[in-house]
Scaffold this active site. Structure first.
Site, PDB file in Angstrom:
ATOM      1  N   THR A  53      39.630  36.574  38.339  1.00  0.00           N
ATOM      2  CA  THR A  53      38.715  35.443  38.442  1.00  0.00           C
ATOM      3  C   THR A  53      39.419  34.333  39.232  1.00  0.00           C
ATOM      4  OG1 THR A  53      39.444  34.714  36.250  1.00  0.00           O
ATOM      5  CG2 THR A  53      37.367  35.923  36.373  1.00  0.00           C
ATOM      6  N   VAL A  93      39.689  30.815  39.344  1.00  0.00           N
ATOM      7  CA  VAL A  93      40.490  29.715  38.799  1.00  0.00           C
ATOM      8  C   VAL A  93      41.750  30.247  38.127  1.00  0.00           C
ATOM      9  CG1 VAL A  93      40.519  27.758  37.203  1.00  0.00           C
ATOM     10  CG2 VAL A  93      38.453  28.254  38.513  1.00  0.00           C
ATOM     11  N   CYS A  94      41.611  31.334  37.371  1.00  0.00           N
ATOM     12  CA  CYS A  94      42.762  31.929  36.681  1.00  0.00           C
ATOM     13  C   CYS A  94      43.847  32.351  37.675  1.00  0.00           C
ATOM     14  CB  CYS A  94      42.333  33.133  35.864  1.00  0.00           C
ATOM     15  SG  CYS A  94      41.123  32.765  34.575  1.00  0.00           S
ATOM     16  N   THR A  95      43.432  32.922  38.790  1.00  0.00           N
ATOM     17  CA  THR A  95      44.396  33.368  39.796  1.00  0.00           C
ATOM     18  C   THR A  95      45.203  32.190  40.339  1.00  0.00           C
ATOM     19  OG1 THR A  95      42.992  35.242  40.386  1.00  0.00           O
ATOM     20  CG2 THR A  95      44.642  34.571  42.012  1.00  0.00           C
ATOM     21  N   LEU A  97      47.757  31.061  37.435  1.00  0.00           N
ATOM     22  CA  LEU A  97      48.930  31.908  37.213  1.00  0.00           C
ATOM     23  C   LEU A  97      49.905  31.841  38.381  1.00  0.00           C
ATOM     24  CD1 LEU A  97      46.968  33.069  34.953  1.00  0.00           C
ATOM     25  CD2 LEU A  97      48.388  35.116  35.112  1.00  0.00           C
TER      26      LEU A  97
END
Length: 222
Positions: free
Chosen positions: A41, A43-45, A48
């Site tokens: 996804t 935003v998650c990428t 992290l």
């Protein structure tokens, strides 16, 4: 759900680097546990990748980092390649573990689930939780962001610096404080004790006549 000041529960979980026992992995370190709605996804990428780049800062602060996403280990391995590519990290080993939580067991235990965000099977996904845990394994900070709002990890580092400072000295950090700014003496400290600890105290005079705003330079270790 874990509340501030409570012992963070021990648990065993699988990650892309193997099985961990949380308290054993934590040892006597500070730690951040942060969760994500889903692998692959946008935003998650970005988050992290940002954390991977900030690892030198977390190491400076003595903070271990671990993530959680409601997907499989196989999915994590494939997603990490996207994260490394996005963050221009292809020449480096991925620096922290990502927990597998397909059953939502841990996300449920820790109050991470967001009922407004569901996956393709209609199951709730984890919110963007941030838990900061101290060496005594106590929960020291908890923040929940919705899936559509990415975290500000500069703010999280700022909070860790405040927590570690106020753990060591009897001070509190004021609004918008940053490392190096002045701090305030905790109201539980008497004037006599404050004068014994600090050479330079600026007391702000207020209409109430109370002298609770006592400002001092940030203590600096020798």
């Amino acid at each position: 759900m874990v509340l501030l000041g409570e012992t963070f529960p021990d648990f065993t979980a699988d990650t892309q680097i193997g099985t961990i026992k949380f308290h054993e992995w934590l040892g006597d370190s500070w730690a951040i546990l942060f969760s994500h709605p889903n692998d692959f996804t946008p935003v998650c990428t970005t988050e992290l990748a940002r954390v991977a780049k900030l690892m030198p800062e977390f190491k400076r602060l003595g903070v271990k980092v671990i993530a959680l996403s409601c997907n499989s280990i196989d999915s994590h391995h494939k997603w990490i390649e996207d994260i490394r590519s996005y963050g221009d990290l292809m020449d480096k080993e991925f620096p922290y573990p990502i927990i597998e939580d397909q059953s939502r067991k841990l996300a449920t235990l820790f109050g991470m689930l967001d009922p407004m965000e569901v996956d393709g099977q209609g199951l709730p996904m984890s919110a963007r939780a941030v838990f900061i845990i101290d060496p005594a394994k106590k929960m020291r900070l908890s923040i929940l962001y919705p899936a559509t709002t990415g975290r500000n990890f500069d703010e999280i580092i700022r909070v860790i610096e405040s927590l570690q400072l106020t753990e060591k000295y009897k001070v509190a950090t004021p609004v918008d404080w940053k490392k190096g700014d002045d701090v305030m003496i905790q109201p539980t400290i008497s004037d006599a004790e404050a004068k014994a600890c600090y050479n330079s105290i600026k007391t702000v005079m207020l209409p109430s006549g109370k002298t609770y705003l006592r400002i001092v330079p940030q203590p600096i270790d020798a």
